[in-house]
Design an enzyme around this catalytic site. Structure first.
Site, PDB file in Angstrom:
ATOM      1  CB  ALA A 299      -0.907   0.008   1.229  1.00 14.48           C
TER       2      ALA A 299
ATOM      3  CB  CYS B 224      -2.974  -6.570   5.531  1.00 11.95           C
ATOM      4  SG  CYS B 224      -2.845  -4.825   6.033  1.00 11.95           S
TER       5      CYS B 224
ATOM      6  CG  ASP C  65      14.214 -10.321   6.593  1.00 15.73           C
ATOM      7  OD1 ASP C  65      13.562  -9.269   6.590  1.00 15.73           O
ATOM      8  OD2 ASP C  65      14.428 -10.995   7.613  1.00 15.73           O
TER       9      ASP C  65
ATOM     10  N   GLY D 205       9.498  -7.021  -1.315  1.00 13.87           N
ATOM     11  CA  GLY D 205       8.677  -5.973  -0.742  1.00 13.87           C
ATOM     12  C   GLY D 205       9.470  -4.707  -0.500  1.00 13.87           C
TER      13      GLY D 205
END
Length: 324
Positions: free
Chosen positions: A25, A107, A209, A231
């Site tokens: 997001a 989430c 990671d 990410g």
């Protein structure tokens, strides 16, 4: 294992070198997804969209379904807690032109879990399975599920949820190696990802990671996962995709981008945001992106301060162009 990474098939979607941009997001809007694909991400995932927002035709939520032809293959992620409204949301995603429907069960933020959505579903596996089954039945697209290892250290339910997802017809699952309790703190536990890999026959994508080529290869080797998802390592850093891909193919480490390359990409990103969202939003959202692009660079704190004070498009452009 260098040079031996195999293509990943998620239903009808095949990824030759399965290095994927994670759904984040405030990061993975249309402009950044196009950038990530340009730099080699095998697939990009959009920001999660609310099933209720789509059901009630919320203008902002509908806008999040916009797709650029350059994005494909594209995964769009939906979140909610009701099988019927999630099935409807999946159909809207299919109509929009996505290639994959992803269900958010990871989430951790309070405003999501308080409604029994996101990672809260890892505490209600029957409901989670019902949602997956409803979505699979509602669309012809492959359906995936993104989860964490569990709610907390005492409730590691990823293996059971993955089994239920497979039984319900999911084409793949992504596991972020942290619990909801951890949010993004501490170290990701890749052994829990390996446990999922060994428990199901559908592809498992590892997340958490991965910051460069060596850590990407390590994820593959230690977990046996079939793909990896990047990410936070991709925030302001689209170069991570060619760096990882080169390392997986050859073992070679590409040099980091130069300062000029960072500033040029930052400015290009801003122009895309400007065209997509307009001046008011672009100026404000670019503040976070600029902080990521310039992290660790000499004079970055002073530069961010100037960017945050920029009163308009011309001033923002001038700040960056003077650095080129």
């Amino acid at each position: 294992m260098i040079g031996t990474i195999k293509p990943l098939s998620i239903g009808s979607v095949t990824l030759e070198i399965p290095v994927i941009l994670a759904p984040m997001a405030g990061v993975c809007d249309l402009p950044y997804r196009v950038i990530a694909r340009h730099y080699g991400a095998a697939m990009v995932c959009a920001e999660m969209v609310s099933d209720k927002g789509l059901l009630y035709h919320n203008r902002h939520t509908q806008e999040m379904l916009r797709i650029d032809p350059r994005e494909h293959p594209l995964s769009m992620q939906i979140f909610g807690s009701d099988p019927a409204t999630m099935a409807n949301a999946a159909q809207e995603v299919e109509k929009a032109g996505a290639d994959v429907v992803d269900i958010n069960m990871g989430c951790p933020v309070n405003k999501v879990v308080k409604n029994q959505e996101g990672s809260a579903l890892m505490k209600d596996l029957p409901r989670a399975e019902a949602i997956i089954a409803a979505v699979v039945s509602a669309v012809s697209l492959p359906v995936t599920v993104k989860m964490r290892t569990g709610w907390d250290a005492d409730h590691n339910t990823a293996v059971e949820l993955a089994k239920r997802a497979e039984q319900a017809g999911a084409a793949a699952v992504t596991v972020h190696g942290r619990t909801r309790e951890q949010f993004y703190m501490g170290k990701a536990d890749w052994t829990k990802i390996k446990d999922v890999v060994q428990a199901v026959t559908i592809p498992v994508i590892g997340n958490g990671d991965i910051t460069d080529g060596p850590s990407a290869l390590q994820m593959f080797e230690e977990t046996g996962c079939r793909g990896i998802m990047i990410g936070r390592g991709a925030q302001g850093n689209p170069w991570i995709f060619p760096q990882i891909i080169m390392y997986l193919k050859t073992g070679k480490i590409l040099p980091p981008p130069t300062a000029a390359e960072r500033y040029e990409q930052l400015l290009e990103h801003f122009e895309s945001l400007l065209a997509y969202k307009g001046e008011y939003i672009a100026l404000r959202e670019m503040r976070a992106h600029a902080a990521w692009y310039t992290k660790g660079m000499h004079g970055s704190a002073a530069l961010r301060e100037r960017i945050n004070r920029a009163a308009g498009v011309a001033e923002f452009r001038n700040i960056i162009r003077k650095l080129l």
